[in-house]
Design an enzyme around this catalytic site. Structure first.
Site, PDB file in Angstrom:
ATOM      1  N   ASN A 147       0.807  -1.225   0.000  1.00  0.00           N
ATOM      2  CA  ASN A 147       0.000   0.000   0.000  1.00  0.00           C
ATOM      3  C   ASN A 147       0.841   1.275   0.000  1.00  0.00           C
ATOM      4  OD1 ASN A 147       0.949   0.054   2.652  1.00  0.00           O
ATOM      5  ND2 ASN A 147      -1.017   0.675   3.520  1.00  0.00           N
ATOM      6  N   TYR A 148       2.157   1.160  -0.136  1.00  0.00           N
ATOM      7  CA  TYR A 148       3.015   2.353  -0.165  1.00  0.00           C
ATOM      8  C   TYR A 148       3.062   2.928  -1.561  1.00  0.00           C
ATOM      9  CZ  TYR A 148       5.024   0.885   4.361  1.00  0.00           C
ATOM     10  OH  TYR A 148       5.223   0.521   5.670  1.00  0.00           O
ATOM     11  N   ALA A 149       2.796   4.210  -1.769  1.00  0.00           N
ATOM     12  CA  ALA A 149       2.359   5.156  -0.747  1.00  0.00           C
ATOM     13  C   ALA A 149       1.020   5.745  -1.224  1.00  0.00           C
ATOM     14  CB  ALA A 149       3.376   6.265  -0.561  1.00  0.00           C
TER      15      ALA A 149
END
Length: 328
Positions: free
Chosen positions: A55-57
């Site tokens: 899930n970055y970023a």
């Protein structure tokens, strides 16, 4: 560089550098050229442990993330990097739709999500096997057994090596490990929590932790490490985003309590004695301490990375450690 072993199984344990590199903002806030330069210098210095997440970023552009994993995949291919570099990633906190987040719309930890998310991470990273895969945040809507079995299936298939958990209540970690042990399945062996020399308040709720923070390494987690020698703590945000040394970055509000000034004073005193920076003292305190702690520090420039790397060789005396630990 110095190294330590994470994990216990002969087929999955890995030797990694005592300083991990956080790649959270690579490919988004930190551009590709700079990111590649940081990664190259880290590896040149003997670094072997890189951390990211699926899930970055997402918060940078309001999307779902993936930029960091994608950049690491491009870097690996362009440099011919193989399994000598351990890349850890996480799943469970990727927003299911753009414009949402992990508080209101996280992918979660169902068996289906674990399999599909891990596959997408492997594709983005360009690896056949994820060296270390974390459950990024809790998902109390899914039975723990389903989550445990979902991760274990990937280990059995060889697409994942070690397992870890981040930002979980310790009782949930222990319960999941007990379920795995009773079933003869692999369990969490690496725990990733926020940990620094300053001690936070644990009673401050936020949208995700309504009872107070579960994301910091407190007394319960540290006690757990002492009792379970097979566990390792990967300490994220050890430098508090620059708050130790930058006037434009105040110490976060959850560190605003009467114990903080005394611990800051001890850090500055030891830094002056050693000729090191406060950041380096914090990292050296973690690296050379009695518990198995690997600081996970990000960098937005090669110069920042160089400062962090120098902490590996900083040896604190017993007296200095006593003084750093004596204040509460």
């Amino acid at each position: 560089m110095k190294y330590r072993t994470i994990g216990t199984g002969p087929e999955t344990r890995r030797e990694v550098s005592v300083l991990a590199l956080g790649a959270m903002l690579f490919g988004s806030v930190t551009d590709e050229k700079t990111s590649f330069a940081i990664l190259d210098r880290y590896v040149e210095a003997g670094g072997t442990f890189i951390d990211t997440s699926d899930n970055y970023a997402f918060w940078v552009d309001g999307g779902q993330g993936g930029q960091s994993e994608e950049l690491l995949g491009r870097w690996r291919r362009s440099r011919g990097v193989g399994d000598e570099i351990v890349i850890a990633t996480k799943l469970g906190a990727r927003p299911l739709a753009p414009g949402t987040g992990y508080v209101d719309n996280a992918e979660g930890l169902s068996a289906k999500v674990i399999r599909e998310s891990a596959e997408r991470s492997r594709e983005r990273l360009g690896v056949d096997r994820i060296d270390l895969l974390y459950a990024h945040i809790e998902d109390r809507t899914v039975p723990l057994r389903e989550t445990v079995e979902g991760f274990a299936e990937l280990v059995a298939e060889g697409s994942v090596g070690l397992l870890g958990a981040s930002n979980h209540a310790i009782w949930r970690v222990e319960r999941a490990r007990a379920i795995a042990a009773a079933a003869g399945l692999p369990g969490y062996e690496v725990l990733q929590y926020q940990h620094s020399h300053l001690r936070p308040r644990f009673d401050v709720p936020d949208p995700f932790f309504e009872d107070g923070s579960l994301g910091h390494a407190g007394a319960e987690l540290l006690s757990y490490l002492r009792a379970e020698p097979g566990l390792t703590l990967v300490a994220y945000s050890p430098l508090l985003g620059g708050a130790y040394v930058r006037e434009d970055k105040p110490v976060p509000a959850d560190y605003d309590h009467p114990g903080t000034p005394a611990r800051l004073a001890a850090l500055r005193e030891v830094a002056q004695e050693t000729g090191a920076t406060v950041n380096q003292v914090v990292l050296a305190w973690q690296i050379g301490g009695p518990l198995p702690v690997i600081p996970l520090a990000g960098a937005s420039s090669v110069a920042q990375l160089e400062e962090n790397l120098a902490a590996v060789d900083l040896e604190l005396t017993e007296d200095q450690r006593t003084r750093l630990d004596a204040v509460h």
